[in-house]
Design a protein around this motif. Structure first.
Motif, mmCIF file in Angstrom:
data_model
loop_
_atom_site.group_PDB
_atom_site.id
_atom_site.type_symbol
_atom_site.label_atom_id
_atom_site.label_comp_id
_atom_site.label_asym_id
_atom_site.label_seq_id
_atom_site.Cartn_x
_atom_site.Cartn_y
_atom_site.Cartn_z
ATOM 1 N N GLY A 116 0.789 -1.113 -0.032
ATOM 2 C CA GLY A 116 -0.044 0.096 -0.084
ATOM 3 C C GLY A 116 0.754 1.154 0.115
ATOM 4 N N ALA A 117 1.832 1.216 -0.655
ATOM 5 C CA ALA A 117 3.065 2.360 -0.871
ATOM 6 C C ALA A 117 2.307 3.431 -1.429
ATOM 7 N N SER A 118 2.635 4.613 -1.127
ATOM 8 C CA SER A 118 2.356 5.905 -1.898
ATOM 9 C C SER A 118 3.001 6.083 -3.212
ATOM 10 N N GLY A 119 2.447 6.874 -4.158
ATOM 11 C CA GLY A 119 3.039 6.957 -5.200
ATOM 12 C C GLY A 119 4.489 7.747 -5.093
ATOM 13 N N GLU A 120 4.554 8.743 -4.114
ATOM 14 C CA GLU A 120 6.083 9.264 -3.521
ATOM 15 C C GLU A 120 6.842 8.553 -3.220
ATOM 16 N N ALA A 121 6.521 7.162 -2.296
ATOM 17 C CA ALA A 121 7.488 6.344 -1.897
ATOM 18 C C ALA A 121 7.865 5.582 -2.925
ATOM 19 N N VAL A 122 7.229 5.352 -4.026
ATOM 20 C CA VAL A 122 7.667 4.423 -5.120
ATOM 21 C C VAL A 122 8.552 5.140 -6.021
ATOM 22 N N LEU A 123 8.362 6.558 -6.264
ATOM 23 C CA LEU A 123 9.283 7.264 -6.970
ATOM 24 C C LEU A 123 10.521 7.494 -6.346
ATOM 25 N N ALA A 124 10.219 7.670 -5.027
ATOM 26 C CA ALA A 124 11.635 7.775 -4.197
ATOM 27 C C ALA A 124 12.379 6.655 -4.313
ATOM 28 N N ALA A 125 11.875 5.479 -4.032
ATOM 29 C CA ALA A 125 12.771 4.103 -4.140
ATOM 30 C C ALA A 125 13.266 3.804 -5.640
ATOM 31 N N ILE A 126 12.502 4.127 -6.605
ATOM 32 C CA ILE A 126 13.174 4.222 -7.990
ATOM 33 C C ILE A 126 14.092 5.162 -8.107
ATOM 34 N N SER A 127 14.072 6.218 -7.725
ATOM 35 C CA SER A 127 15.110 7.507 -7.648
ATOM 36 C C SER A 127 16.613 6.872 -7.199
ATOM 37 N N ILE A 128 16.038 6.314 -5.963
ATOM 38 C CA ILE A 128 17.436 5.625 -5.176
ATOM 39 C C ILE A 128 17.876 4.486 -6.077
ATOM 40 N N GLY A 129 17.105 3.726 -6.567
ATOM 41 C CA GLY A 129 17.712 2.481 -7.161
ATOM 42 C C GLY A 129 18.406 2.896 -8.555
ATOM 43 N N LEU A 130 17.923 3.841 -9.200
ATOM 44 C CA LEU A 130 18.665 4.358 -10.258
ATOM 45 C C LEU A 130 20.154 4.975 -9.972
ATOM 46 N N GLU A 131 19.942 5.633 -8.895
ATOM 47 C CA GLU A 131 21.207 6.323 -8.330
ATOM 48 C C GLU A 131 22.403 5.226 -8.027
ATOM 49 N N ILE A 132 22.039 4.111 -7.486
ATOM 50 C CA ILE A 132 22.760 3.212 -6.981
ATOM 51 C C ILE A 132 23.249 2.149 -8.210
ATOM 52 N N GLY A 133 22.450 1.981 -8.955
ATOM 53 C CA GLY A 133 22.698 1.037 -10.238
ATOM 54 C C GLY A 133 23.748 1.977 -11.035
#
Length: 464
Positions: A116-133
């Protein structure tokens, strides 16, 4: 220790601390990849994956995008990650040397919906994932890819695991363990390009990342310093030109990978190594008013490594055609465009195409460095009955230097998603995706991908 430093960044960075431009870029990446995913669900390899999801019969927590199926987060991540890469129409990142968002979207939407994550939480996770990758990529070096590893999967699994870990609320120590689990699942061979197994890599990566995060959360053990010490991950997998991870982590979040070098959005549904040559050919043909019937030869000059994925010189299927410079150049000349329909078996097997492909030649430009389809430059020569036209092009269609306009991106999304949802459904989904940062629950977005009618190719059991 580097593993701990990276995990602290992944878990402890607040959404509010991520620059708005990065979050906006993550939204754009989500929108583009979501559209590619919906179109990809119609591909045969995606439909096989959907049948696998039905066979596993897991509890329905997460929607298989673009279908009326729902399953476990791990299996939804697999099906969605695979579909996202099925058409080879999804985005790319130079530092990762692959396609970053496909597995991250697959994992992020599946886990995000389950919790039940918010859209903001998903975008933040993807932002972090892209940065790490992007920061880990150079620590593998171009030699990792040149040797035959598919970086989308092998490098991408670590950013994707971070996406799942953030959304599941793992601790720093648990993410360190999850990366140890992920390291023993990283796989994907360039040898399989031009087959259904290439998009399988993205799906397998998404599922493996979700599994790694879940198992670490349950207390499963693994080496929790996989990036450190003797016989670490990079000692095993990195090429000779690898950059030490400690040097790239000095710039963690400064600058963000989303901003520099940025995400490359595909204009054509084929391997990115074709895009720069084809984009240049289209410009040359327009500038010099070159007609197909006057072209006698096309010569494409590649820097070392820039055509490594283009393993098919005489393709016979649509999938093989995506990884063939010979086919893409022939289609560019004869058709004047590259669209989804270009990459069907029937289009590759046309007599006029088969007669033209031998007129396309590759030549190689000496250099001590190694390049990719998104770095360096390409030399193009088009020989005609009225002379030879030459160009050196260092821009890539869809790159920050040659970007698609917002209207182009919206059109691509609507074209892709409209194949599954129709025009009205595609427009509704675009509005939700474009504003997903404001959604209280990301499930509102995933549910909007469900078609109103059952597709003939797939059963409608296990509805969400």
């Amino acid at each position: 220790m580097l593993t701990k430093q990276l995990a602290e960044f992944a878990i402890n960075t607040r959404a509010s601390a991520i620059p708005q431009a990065v979050m906006d870029g993550a939204r754009d990446a989500l929108v583009d990849t979501l559209g590619c995913t919906l179109a990809g669900t119609l591909d045969e390899c995606a439909e096989i994956a959907q049948r696998w999801v039905m066979e596993t019969g897991a509890r329905a927590q997460s929607i298989v995008l673009g279908t009326r199926l729902a399953t476990s987060p791990a299996e939804a991540a697999f099906a969605n990650g695979l579909a996202a890469h099925a058409l080879d129409f999804d985005d790319a990142m130079t530092t990762l040397r692959g396609h970053p968002t496909a597995p991250m979207l697959g994992a992020g939407l599946a886990v995000g919906e389950a919790v039940g994550a918010s859209g903001e939480a998903v975008l933040a996770a993807i932002s972090i994932g892209l940065e790490i990758g992007g920061k880990i990529g150079p620590a593998f070096g171009a030699g990792h890819y040149i040797k035959g590893w598919h970086s989308t999967a092998t490098v991408g699994i670590f950013g994707t695991t971070a996406v799942a870990a953030r959304l599941w609320g793992l601790s720093v120590a648990q993410l360190q363990t999850a990366w140890g689990i992920a390291a023993s699942q990283m796989s994907g061979l360039i040898r399989n390009f031009g087959s259904m197994t290439k998009p399988f890599h993205a799906g397998h990566t998404a599922r493996s990342a979700v599994m790694a995060a879940w198992m670490a959360k349950q207390g499963f053990t693994a080496d929790d310093h996989i990036f450190d010490g003797k016989n670490n991950l990079f000692d095993t997998y990195a090429g000779a030109d690898a950059v030490p991870l400690e040097s790239t982590l000095k710039h963690l979040g400064d600058p963000w990978e989303m901003l520099t070098p940025g995400i490359y959005v595909k204009r054509y549904p084929c391997c990115y190594c074709n895009h720069r040559p084809v984009g240049g050919m289209f410009e040359m043909m327009k500038e010099h008013n070159i007609k197909a019937d006057e072209v006698t030869k096309v010569r494409i000059g590649f820097l070392p490594g820039a055509d490594t994925p283009l393993i098919h010189r005489d393709p016979h299927t649509g999938l093989e055609g995506k990884f063939s410079m010979e086919y893409n150049a022939a289609a560019a000349v004869l058709d004047g465009k590259l669209v989804m329909q270009t990459f069907t078996d029937a289009m590759v097997q046309r007599p006029e195409i088969r007669a033209f492909m031998p007129k396309v030649e590759r030549f190689y430009i000496p250099s001590e460095k190694t390049y990719s389809g998104t770095t360096g430059y390409t030399n193009i020569e088009i020989e005609t009955k009225r002379g030879t036209f030459k160009m050196q092009i260092d821009r890539v269609p869809g790159s920050p230097e040659w970007p698609m306009t917002p209207a182009d991106r919206e059109e691509k999304f609507l074209d892709c998603s409209g194949l599954v949802l129709g025009s009205a459904g595609a427009k509704k989904l675009y509005a939700l995706a474009d504003g997903c940062g404001k959604l209280a629950n990301i499930a509102e977005l995933t549910r909007a991908t469900v078609p109103t009618e059952t597709r003939a190719a797939q059963p409608a059991k296990v509805t969400a």
